[in-house]
Design a protein around this motif. Sequence first.
Motif, PDB file in Angstrom:
ATOM      1  N   PHE A  92      -7.804  -2.933   1.306  1.00  0.00           N
ATOM      2  CA  PHE A  92      -6.738  -3.938   1.290  1.00  0.00           C
ATOM      3  C   PHE A  92      -7.171  -5.185   2.053  1.00  0.00           C
ATOM      4  CE2 PHE A  92      -2.810  -5.974   2.578  1.00  0.00           C
ATOM      5  CZ  PHE A  92      -1.985  -5.840   1.459  1.00  0.00           C
ATOM      6  N   GLY A  93      -7.762  -4.990   3.227  1.00  0.00           N
ATOM      7  CA  GLY A  93      -8.181  -6.128   4.034  1.00  0.00           C
ATOM      8  C   GLY A  93      -9.337  -6.874   3.428  1.00  0.00           C
ATOM      9  N   GLN A  94     -10.336  -6.133   2.943  1.00  0.00           N
ATOM     10  CA  GLN A  94     -11.539  -6.776   2.427  1.00  0.00           C
ATOM     11  C   GLN A  94     -11.344  -7.377   1.048  1.00  0.00           C
ATOM     12  OE1 GLN A  94     -14.279  -3.513   2.636  1.00  0.00           O
ATOM     13  NE2 GLN A  94     -14.490  -3.600   4.872  1.00  0.00           N
ATOM     14  N   THR A  95     -10.573  -6.707   0.197  1.00  0.00           N
ATOM     15  CA  THR A  95     -10.427  -7.150  -1.193  1.00  0.00           C
ATOM     16  C   THR A  95      -9.170  -7.977  -1.421  1.00  0.00           C
ATOM     17  OG1 THR A  95     -11.588  -5.137  -1.894  1.00  0.00           O
ATOM     18  CG2 THR A  95     -10.390  -6.370  -3.589  1.00  0.00           C
ATOM     19  N   ILE A  96      -8.023  -7.468  -1.000  1.00  0.00           N
ATOM     20  CA  ILE A  96      -6.762  -8.166  -1.246  1.00  0.00           C
ATOM     21  C   ILE A  96      -6.626  -9.385  -0.337  1.00  0.00           C
ATOM     22  CG2 ILE A  96      -4.248  -7.932  -1.379  1.00  0.00           C
ATOM     23  CD1 ILE A  96      -5.827  -6.198  -3.370  1.00  0.00           C
ATOM     24  N   LEU A  97      -6.889  -9.199   0.964  1.00  0.00           N
ATOM     25  CA  LEU A  97      -6.758 -10.310   1.917  1.00  0.00           C
ATOM     26  C   LEU A  97      -8.045 -11.108   2.069  1.00  0.00           C
ATOM     27  CD1 LEU A  97      -4.666  -8.580   4.753  1.00  0.00           C
ATOM     28  CD2 LEU A  97      -3.854  -9.872   2.760  1.00  0.00           C
ATOM     29  N   ASP A 139      -5.004  -2.726  12.923  1.00  0.00           N
ATOM     30  CA  ASP A 139      -3.605  -2.305  13.054  1.00  0.00           C
ATOM     31  C   ASP A 139      -2.661  -3.306  12.395  1.00  0.00           C
ATOM     32  OD1 ASP A 139      -3.913   0.126  14.678  1.00  0.00           O
ATOM     33  OD2 ASP A 139      -4.693  -1.238  16.183  1.00  0.00           O
ATOM     34  N   TYR A 140      -3.000  -4.593  12.487  1.00  0.00           N
ATOM     35  CA  TYR A 140      -2.153  -5.600  11.847  1.00  0.00           C
ATOM     36  C   TYR A 140      -2.278  -5.559  10.323  1.00  0.00           C
ATOM     37  CZ  TYR A 140      -0.439  -7.934  16.029  1.00  0.00           C
ATOM     38  OH  TYR A 140       0.224  -8.222  17.205  1.00  0.00           O
ATOM     39  N   VAL A 141      -3.487  -5.344   9.826  1.00  0.00           N
ATOM     40  CA  VAL A 141      -3.673  -5.256   8.377  1.00  0.00           C
ATOM     41  C   VAL A 141      -3.006  -3.993   7.840  1.00  0.00           C
ATOM     42  CG1 VAL A 141      -5.407  -4.988   6.559  1.00  0.00           C
ATOM     43  CG2 VAL A 141      -5.804  -6.601   8.417  1.00  0.00           C
ATOM     44  N   ARG A 142      -2.957  -2.962   8.666  1.00  0.00           N
ATOM     45  CA  ARG A 142      -2.350  -1.694   8.247  1.00  0.00           C
ATOM     46  C   ARG A 142      -0.892  -1.865   7.846  1.00  0.00           C
ATOM     47  NH1 ARG A 142      -0.222   2.978  11.697  1.00  0.00           N
ATOM     48  NH2 ARG A 142      -0.321   4.798  10.325  1.00  0.00           N
ATOM     49  N   ILE A 143      -0.182  -2.769   8.515  1.00  0.00           N
ATOM     50  CA  ILE A 143       1.251  -2.941   8.232  1.00  0.00           C
ATOM     51  C   ILE A 143       1.490  -3.436   6.809  1.00  0.00           C
ATOM     52  CG2 ILE A 143       3.395  -4.022   8.990  1.00  0.00           C
ATOM     53  CD1 ILE A 143       2.104  -1.947  10.937  1.00  0.00           C
ATOM     54  N   PRO A 144       0.957  -4.618   6.398  1.00  0.00           N
ATOM     55  CA  PRO A 144       1.193  -5.043   5.004  1.00  0.00           C
ATOM     56  C   PRO A 144       0.576  -4.087   3.992  1.00  0.00           C
ATOM     57  CG  PRO A 144      -0.447  -6.459   6.055  1.00  0.00           C
ATOM     58  CD  PRO A 144       0.156  -5.620   7.135  1.00  0.00           C
ATOM     59  N   ALA A 145      -0.526  -3.416   4.373  1.00  0.00           N
ATOM     60  CA  ALA A 145      -1.142  -2.466   3.446  1.00  0.00           C
ATOM     61  C   ALA A 145      -0.193  -1.297   3.173  1.00  0.00           C
ATOM     62  CB  ALA A 145      -2.463  -1.960   4.022  1.00  0.00           C
ATOM     63  N   LEU A 146       0.418  -0.761   4.217  1.00  0.00           N
ATOM     64  CA  LEU A 146       1.339   0.358   4.038  1.00  0.00           C
ATOM     65  C   LEU A 146       2.634  -0.092   3.372  1.00  0.00           C
ATOM     66  CD1 LEU A 146       0.971   2.461   7.334  1.00  0.00           C
ATOM     67  CD2 LEU A 146      -0.220   2.703   5.142  1.00  0.00           C
ATOM     68  N   ILE A 147       3.096  -1.311   3.684  1.00  0.00           N
ATOM     69  CA  ILE A 147       4.309  -1.829   3.035  1.00  0.00           C
ATOM     70  C   ILE A 147       4.083  -1.949   1.538  1.00  0.00           C
ATOM     71  CG2 ILE A 147       5.761  -3.883   2.773  1.00  0.00           C
ATOM     72  CD1 ILE A 147       5.524  -4.319   5.781  1.00  0.00           C
ATOM     73  N   THR A 148       2.922  -2.483   1.147  1.00  0.00           N
ATOM     74  CA  THR A 148       2.599  -2.636  -0.275  1.00  0.00           C
ATOM     75  C   THR A 148       2.521  -1.289  -0.969  1.00  0.00           C
ATOM     76  OG1 THR A 148       1.327  -4.629   0.233  1.00  0.00           O
ATOM     77  CG2 THR A 148       0.943  -3.601  -1.900  1.00  0.00           C
ATOM     78  N   LEU A 149       1.818  -0.337  -0.350  1.00  0.00           N
ATOM     79  CA  LEU A 149       1.702   0.992  -0.941  1.00  0.00           C
ATOM     80  C   LEU A 149       3.061   1.677  -1.022  1.00  0.00           C
ATOM     81  CD1 LEU A 149      -0.138   3.252  -1.989  1.00  0.00           C
ATOM     82  CD2 LEU A 149      -0.455   3.986   0.381  1.00  0.00           C
ATOM     83  N   SER A 150       3.877   1.526   0.019  1.00  0.00           N
ATOM     84  CA  SER A 150       5.207   2.134   0.031  1.00  0.00           C
ATOM     85  C   SER A 150       6.086   1.565  -1.083  1.00  0.00           C
ATOM     86  CB  SER A 150       5.881   1.906   1.392  1.00  0.00           C
ATOM     87  OG  SER A 150       5.126   2.463   2.431  1.00  0.00           O
ATOM     88  N   PHE A 151       5.954   0.260  -1.309  1.00  0.00           N
ATOM     89  CA  PHE A 151       6.763  -0.374  -2.356  1.00  0.00           C
ATOM     90  C   PHE A 151       6.404   0.171  -3.735  1.00  0.00           C
ATOM     91  CE2 PHE A 151       7.140  -3.655  -5.633  1.00  0.00           C
ATOM     92  CZ  PHE A 151       8.504  -3.886  -5.592  1.00  0.00           C
ATOM     93  N   SER A 199     -15.499  -9.710   6.953  1.00  0.00           N
ATOM     94  CA  SER A 199     -16.056  -8.957   8.076  1.00  0.00           C
ATOM     95  C   SER A 199     -15.071  -7.931   8.641  1.00  0.00           C
ATOM     96  CB  SER A 199     -16.477  -9.918   9.197  1.00  0.00           C
ATOM     97  OG  SER A 199     -15.362 -10.675   9.653  1.00  0.00           O
ATOM     98  N   PHE A 200     -14.053  -7.615   7.886  1.00  0.00           N
ATOM     99  CA  PHE A 200     -13.011  -6.715   8.371  1.00  0.00           C
ATOM    100  C   PHE A 200     -13.530  -5.283   8.471  1.00  0.00           C
ATOM    101  CE2 PHE A 200      -9.331  -3.922   7.166  1.00  0.00           C
ATOM    102  CZ  PHE A 200      -8.700  -3.994   8.386  1.00  0.00           C
ATOM    103  N   GLU A 201     -13.307  -4.636   9.616  1.00  0.00           N
ATOM    104  CA  GLU A 201     -13.676  -3.255   9.820  1.00  0.00           C
ATOM    105  C   GLU A 201     -12.759  -2.638  10.859  1.00  0.00           C
ATOM    106  OE1 GLU A 201     -17.598  -2.939  11.394  1.00  0.00           O
ATOM    107  OE2 GLU A 201     -17.226  -4.338  13.040  1.00  0.00           O
ATOM    108  N   LYS A 202     -12.823  -1.326  10.981  1.00  0.00           N
ATOM    109  CA  LYS A 202     -12.028  -0.629  11.985  1.00  0.00           C
ATOM    110  C   LYS A 202     -12.876  -0.390  13.222  1.00  0.00           C
ATOM    111  CE  LYS A 202      -9.229   3.466  12.947  1.00  0.00           C
ATOM    112  NZ  LYS A 202      -8.720   4.767  12.468  1.00  0.00           N
ATOM    113  N   ILE A 203     -12.399  -0.907  14.348  1.00  0.00           N
ATOM    114  CA  ILE A 203     -13.082  -0.674  15.617  1.00  0.00           C
ATOM    115  C   ILE A 203     -12.534   0.619  16.202  1.00  0.00           C
ATOM    116  CG2 ILE A 203     -13.594  -1.614  17.895  1.00  0.00           C
ATOM    117  CD1 ILE A 203     -12.999  -4.384  16.772  1.00  0.00           C
ATOM    118  N   GLN A 204     -13.426   1.542  16.475  1.00  0.00           N
ATOM    119  CA  GLN A 204     -13.004   2.871  16.914  1.00  0.00           C
ATOM    120  C   GLN A 204     -12.699   2.907  18.408  1.00  0.00           C
ATOM    121  OE1 GLN A 204     -12.477   5.200  14.704  1.00  0.00           O
ATOM    122  NE2 GLN A 204     -13.435   4.190  12.956  1.00  0.00           N
ATOM    123  N   MET A 205     -11.608   3.564  18.783  1.00  0.00           N
ATOM    124  CA  MET A 205     -11.296   3.942  20.167  1.00  0.00           C
ATOM    125  C   MET A 205     -11.395   2.773  21.147  1.00  0.00           C
ATOM    126  SD  MET A 205     -10.473   7.103  19.883  1.00  0.00           S
ATOM    127  CE  MET A 205     -10.464   7.646  21.580  1.00  0.00           C
TER     128      MET A 205
END
Length: 408
Positions: free
Chosen positions: A53-58, A77-89, A62-68
């Motif tokens: 979602f972050g790399q393709t849609i937005l 975490d911020y990209v996760r919100i619109p990604a989950l909202i879109t999937l939920s819809f 250079s978007f990646e998940k930084i661990q721990m």
Amino acid sequence: MKITPIIKALILFPTGVYILLYAFPFPLNHIPFTYELFSKYVMALQEKYILFFGQTILEMESFEKIQMTGSGDTTYDYVRIPALITLSFFIGLVLSLLKYTQSKGSEFYAWMLVYARYFVGLTLISYGVAKFLEGQFPGPTFYSMETRVGDISPMGLAWRFFGYSDTYKIFMGLSEITAGLLLLFRRTSILGALVSIAVCLNIVLVNFSFDVPVKLFSSHLLFFSVLILLPQIKPIFDFFILHRESSLEKIKPHFTQKRPKIIRLLIVIYLAGIIPISMVSSHFQSQKFRTMENKWEGLYTFSEIDSVRPWNKLILEKNLMVLQSENGPREFWAIHEIKDNGILLIKNQEDDSKPHELKIKKSADDQYEVQLRIGDKKVDGVGTRKDKSSYELVKRGFHWINEYPYNR
């Protein structure tokens, strides 16, 4: 205006799906072996979707998940919100259009509110228990009291403020535990939601006001608490605002047959009994490392700084050792073991091999002889020792009567 079944389903299904997607893998993360067998695969699938979602849609190249990182407000975490909202819809849209599931929207959403109750409730209980123990809000330490106020971050300032008073920490802990326990049971869930909204609103305001990187998570706890209360908002508004006679909806059992009732009872016992007890137990087990007794605690100050010993202060506190100069960088070491005769074995994060050694000896004139051995290098020093009782913040204490304000 009357809401048609399909519009109602279009609201309830996506909202319920979002609650489920956001809170998962709860409560499986509290059940032994479920992570390795199931949860980690679903979480990995969700992570791939969010990265897509972050790399393709937005179009974030250079978007990646930084661990721990310890932060809940990362870019991921911020990209996760619109990604989950879109999937939920989209999931909610499909469920709303299917004839078989279209009429199940209210029932599904009601179950998701139950899911949200346990998610928020157990989270608040965990937060509350932590307030009674060493960890989240530590009391005044040598390190914090030797740091200038202007050099403290906003979050560090808040943590030092809350950590100073055990009474206030107990109040916060009891408030969170009370809200959490009330949310775990149907008959007290509305009262629990009211208390939870007040508690979570305070947490959210602290996080936003002092730049604490748990803004998104705490906001969701507040949001879910509001959703839990929302179905009963009309009778509450009628009673408290309009002063009309009103009553909450009668609580009906979800199951009437014997076998489903037994299964439900077992689930409730596990969620409202075993999990809270296991969380409390794990919190107490974590104290073994944080509450190390160290009779050599103190701030040791040395008169001179040179190339051999570029620091003039040494802090020993529980399992921590800090080396610092007046305005220079600080070195942090973990105290691995405290032996007899003033010998402390220390380690740093970069070197987990054989521990280094610190020797302390008190001389007749209340001076302290210190020898630090790091590998083959030895550093000696003679200095004074300062106790916590010497600091105004600690020795001032509480006074019922103040003829004049003591505001230094």
